[in-house]
Design an enzyme around this catalytic site. Structure first.
Site, PDB file in Angstrom:
ATOM      1  N   ASP A 187       0.858  -1.185   0.000  1.00  0.00           N
ATOM      2  CA  ASP A 187       0.000   0.000   0.000  1.00  0.00           C
ATOM      3  C   ASP A 187       0.892   1.232   0.000  1.00  0.00           C
ATOM      4  OD1 ASP A 187      -1.747   2.088   0.537  1.00  0.00           O
ATOM      5  OD2 ASP A 187      -2.899   0.994   2.037  1.00  0.00           O
ATOM      6  N   HIS A 188       0.840   1.994  -1.108  1.00  0.00           N
ATOM      7  CA  HIS A 188       1.762   3.122  -1.246  1.00  0.00           C
ATOM      8  C   HIS A 188       1.421   4.277  -0.318  1.00  0.00           C
ATOM      9  CE1 HIS A 188       5.205   4.785  -2.986  1.00  0.00           C
ATOM     10  NE2 HIS A 188       4.921   4.712  -4.277  1.00  0.00           N
ATOM     11  N   ARG A 189       0.254   4.249   0.325  1.00  0.00           N
ATOM     12  CA  ARG A 189      -0.043   5.250   1.342  1.00  0.00           C
ATOM     13  C   ARG A 189       0.813   5.025   2.583  1.00  0.00           C
ATOM     14  NH1 ARG A 189      -6.344   4.235   2.087  1.00  0.00           N
ATOM     15  NH2 ARG A 189      -5.430   2.147   2.277  1.00  0.00           N
TER      16      ARG A 189
END
Length: 466
Positions: free
Chosen positions: A436-438
């Protein structure tokens, strides 16, 4: 006069509703009824098996009586709170119209059983009841016993002597009896409260001089239903989306369009890991547990997370916070007859290699038997999916909702590889890490994947890095 009759019926009939079997599920499909109208049931006896969006669950009845009515046939999806069965708790008196409803207990959010009785997960048995079982009256013994005999035959146990009631045994004991070809109605129980134990089944399986009657094998409930016959020349078949498949679809769509996915790949020489697996199989400390490459890969990922703890996190949209997890519940994607599920090993980071091997073995076997509980699939933090067992090199896995990363492991193949300046045949695989790039930026994701690869290339790092 009418009021007195209604009061009498209210005391006589009790209705059991479809309970919330955990984590706020709103519906369940009735897979199998174990009782029929006219059968005598006792407090704590399993009366049906239902399938939720996460698992198969056996439901016990919380009172004694005679089954008056089954409200829904097998294969029906029922909303939580709907009455599924009516029981006559005072047979032989009053009218035949059930009017009172028994509220169904809801499971606690954390998976613990509430006080009193609650639906029982498949494979974990029924809690012992403190309620004394009422002996049947002579006037109702014959029809109830005959109905129980018919039900036993319907359940695949074959014709048997008319039993007084359905034999009491936990699901694992029932499975053992089925595997050994033992009719539980013929087993003498020695457990407390008349419950049949494993030892009772093994004793019944001991050969005797009398010839054994042929035993009809029961079809496991976990097996998928046979598809409807397809007409010759049919160009399409429509399959209802429900149960686990429906939950998978909703979860994958939600994950793919909520968490911005990034996937990175690395190809690694795992020859030394394969040698370590072979050595561990001969190690007496690993006796009794299954040793395979997945075990070392799981341990490598746990070490990589320990070296890069920020990867083990979750995104809290409501509070706009990143939640750092100081524990690792390691999910293992498993293909089952009902679809893909992801049970997890709780606190996997605290387990030794033999303990992790035992946990993996138990997780996989339970999933294949269709007995994984909803609690076993809750609270995961990171997941491994082993697509290599299907012979493919790797993939771009979608995150399990609520998790930060998922590692895909490809097939391990003999390939030409430059080793010590020479081209040699080596065992090679490709790893893919989606995150998850968040929560995880490129640098952190790359470090985690590189650490896993480095450990698999040089397994001694399990010691030096741990």
């Amino acid at each position: 006069m009418t009021t007195m009759t209604d009061t009498s019926n209210a005391a006589r009939f009790r209705e059991f509703k479809m309970p919330d079997v955990g984590e706020g599920l709103t519906e369940a499909e009735i897979l199998k009824w174990f009782v029929q109208p006219g059968d005598t049931v006792t407090d704590g006896q399993v009366v049906c098996e239902v399938e939720t969006a996460k698992a198969a669950v056996e439901l016990p009845i919380p009172f004694d009586g005679v089954v008056h009515e089954l409200r829904f046939p097998e294969g029906t999806t029922v909303d939580v709170g709907q009455v599924i069965i009516a029981v006559d708790v005072a047979p032989g008196s009053g009218d035949d119209a059930p009017v009172a409803a028994e509220p169904a207990p809801a499971a606690e959010p954390d998976g613990e059983a509430p006080k009193g009785r609650t639906p029982v997960l498949v494979g974990y048995g029924v809690a012992e009841s403190s309620t004394k079982r009422r002996a049947r009256k002579g006037t109702e013994a014959a029809p109830a016993a005959a109905s129980a005999a018919i039900q036993g035959e319907m359940n695949g146990h074959g014709p048997a002597a008319v039993p007084e009631a359905r034999p009491l045994a936990k699901p694992p004991v029932r499975k053992l009896a089925k595997d050994l070809g033992i009719d539980l109605a013929t087993v003498t129980p020695t457990g407390e409260g008349g419950v049949i134990t494993r030892e009772d089944v093994h004793a019944a399986a001991t050969p005797t001089p009398a010839p054994a009657a042929p035993v009809q094998t029961e079809t496991p409930v976990a097996a998928p239903a046979a598809p409807a016959p397809v007409a010759s020349g049919a160009r399409e078949t429509r399959i209802p989306v429900k149960g686990v498949r429906k939950a998978i679809a909703q979860a994958m769509v939600g994950s793919a369009f909520t968490a911005p996915h990034v996937t990175e790949f690395v190809t690694v020489d795992v020859t030394r890991t394969m040698k370590l697996v072979a050595e561990l199989k001969e190690d007496k400390d690993m006796a009794g547990v299954r040793v395979n490459p997945l075990l070392i890969i799981a341990k490598a990922l746990l070490v990589a997370i320990k070296r890069n703890p920020e990867v083990n996190a979750a995104w809290d949209e409501a509070n706009q916070e990143i939640v750092q997890k100081h524990y690792v519940n390691l999910g293992i994607a498993a293909a089952t007859p009902r679809g893909l599920i992801v049970p997890n090993i709780k606190d996997a980071h605290e387990q030794t290699l033999p303990q992790l091997a035992a946990s993996l073995g138990e997780l996989v076997s339970t999933a294949r038997e269709g007995k994984t509980s909803p609690a076993a699939m809750a609270g995961g933090t990171v997941t491994i999916t082993n697509v290599g067992v299907f012979g493919v090199d790797t993939g771009t896995p979608i995150l399990n909702p609520g998790e930060s990363a998922i590692l895909a492991v490809g097939a391990i193949k003999l390939q030409p590889w430059v080793h010590k300046g020479k081209v040699k045949p080596r065992q090679v695989t490709t790893l893919a890490l989606s995150f998850d790039h968040r929560l995880v930026d490129g640098e952190l994701g790359s470090k985690v994947l590189a650490d896993v690869a480095a450990i698999l290339e040089q397994p001694k790092r399990l010691i030096t890095w741990a």
